[in-house]
Motif scaffolding. Structure first.
Motif, mmCIF file in Angstrom:
data_model
loop_
_atom_site.group_PDB
_atom_site.id
_atom_site.type_symbol
_atom_site.label_atom_id
_atom_site.label_comp_id
_atom_site.label_asym_id
_atom_site.label_seq_id
_atom_site.Cartn_x
_atom_site.Cartn_y
_atom_site.Cartn_z
ATOM 1 N N ALA A 1 0.849 -1.190 0.000
ATOM 2 C CA ALA A 1 0.000 0.000 0.000
ATOM 3 C C ALA A 1 0.882 1.237 0.000
ATOM 4 O O ALA A 1 2.028 1.197 0.460
ATOM 5 C CB ALA A 1 -0.905 0.008 1.230
ATOM 6 N N PRO A 2 0.384 2.355 -0.530
ATOM 7 C CA PRO A 2 1.164 3.592 -0.484
ATOM 8 C C PRO A 2 1.500 3.982 0.951
ATOM 9 O O PRO A 2 0.693 3.789 1.866
ATOM 10 C CB PRO A 2 0.230 4.630 -1.124
ATOM 11 N N LYS A 3 2.698 4.526 1.139
ATOM 12 C CA LYS A 3 3.096 5.012 2.459
ATOM 13 C C LYS A 3 2.074 6.020 2.974
ATOM 14 O O LYS A 3 1.617 6.886 2.234
ATOM 15 C CB LYS A 3 4.465 5.680 2.372
ATOM 16 N N GLY A 4 1.684 5.883 4.229
ATOM 17 C CA GLY A 4 0.705 6.775 4.820
ATOM 18 C C GLY A 4 -0.695 6.210 4.842
ATOM 19 O O GLY A 4 -1.606 6.829 5.396
ATOM 20 N N THR A 5 -0.874 5.026 4.260
ATOM 21 C CA THR A 5 -2.185 4.377 4.300
ATOM 22 C C THR A 5 -2.587 4.146 5.755
ATOM 23 O O THR A 5 -1.769 3.690 6.565
ATOM 24 C CB THR A 5 -2.146 3.038 3.545
#
Length: 321
Positions: A254-258
């Motif tokens: 998942a994208p960082k910060g999810t």
């Protein structure tokens, strides 16, 4: 006093709202980007997992293929998407190759994505069409030794895991193979079946249907033991090549910060899926092993594989893109 009560009520409302938001995921369709063309192992396994997650959560999970540039186009698309839990990216061991095959990645390899988990573990296989004159892996290697550069293999592209595994097999066997890249694993499989190339190294999910249908044969598989589904097929070790533990997997990032709440829920759903009878049967049907790695295990394995592929790359005639 009234002001204190108002603050307390606001705090309680915030906690309730946050909890409700976390429980609400997924509240809309979830996109899973596959950075390769349709038909390959990552695509096949991801579509099965997406259907299972949809069944369990009641929310739509859909797969979007975005191939190109060794998977970096699809990965970059995921990295640039909102980190809200509604865009994920699937990949396999090829992800660990990227620092060694791409000169300048369009994202930070170490930080742009966070691991979610891995599932469905498959050996890498050396596969030929059923009419091939090569009956064993030794036949294939001896043929390449006798005619350097004349025995061909197809892959879904230069720098892919099958490319590096094929080169490593050649190095281990003292042979030279001729690499013929295609626009995806599916095309490479069709080339192998038609006789355009002599063999293919592939993850078993992508070719098992052709093996069962009598169109292809496995000469050997990676891993420490033979496949229960095909006990007559030897391992690389048994064929004389020390290539024991290399198992492919499919995983989600998942994208960082999810939001951690979304990742936690997704991990729980993946673990539940892989414990189900139908996912175990699916894995068995494609000569793979059901299982689940959490984020920490996947991250550790990725670090080790990145180091391993770096050593292979140093001994492979490959110019980074």
């Amino acid at each position: 006093m009234r002001q204190l009560i108002r603050h307390m009520l606001a705090a309680v409302a915030l906690v309730v709202s946050t909890a409700a938001g976390a429980q609400a995921w997924p509240a809309k369709p979830v996109r899973i980007i596959v950075p390769y063309p349709p038909g390959g192992a990552v695509d096949v396994v991801t579509r099965k997992m997406a259907a299972k997650l949809q069944e369990q959560t009641g929310q739509t999970f859909f797969v979007e293929n975005k191939p190109g540039a060794a998977g970096t186009i699809g990965i970059a698309t995921a990295v640039q998407a909102p980190a809200d839990g509604y865009t994920l990216v699937a990949n396999d061991t090829t992800y660990a190759l990227l620092p060694h095959i791409v000169r300048k990645l369009p994202f930070d390899y170490d930080t742009a994505l966070v691991p979610v988990g891995a599932y469905v573990f498959a050996p890498m296989s050396v596969v030929v069409r059923s009419e091939s004159k090569y009956k064993t892996l030794a036949d294939l290697i001896n043929g390449a030794r006798a005619s350097a550069g004349q025995v061909t293999y197809g892959t879904g592209g230069a720098g892919s895991t099958p490319h590096f595994v094929s080169e490593a097999l050649g190095i281990a066997g003292g042979a030279r193979f001729l690499h013929v890249p295609f626009k995806g694993a599916g095309e490479a499989t069709m080339a192998m079946l038609s006789g355009t190339v002599d063999f293919q190294v592939a993850s078993t999910p992508g070719v098992m249907g052709h093996v069962k249908g009598g169109k292809a044969r496995l000469l050997a598989v990676s891993g420490s033991k033979r496949l229960a589904q095909l006990p007559e097929v030897p391992t690389f070790n048994e064929a004389g090549l020390k290539f024991a533990g290399l198992m492919n997997f499919t995983g989600l990032w998942a994208p960082k910060g999810t939001p951690q709440a979304a990742i936690d829920r997704l991990q729980k759903e993946i673990a539940t899926a892989m414990a189900s009878a139908d996912m175990k049967a699916f894995a068995d049907g494609i000569a793979s092993e059901p299982g689940y790695w959490d984020a920490a295990t996947l991250a550790k394995d990725l670090r080790e594989r990145t180091e391993f592929w770096g050593k292979v790359a140093a001994n492979t005639a490959f110019e980074r893109q």
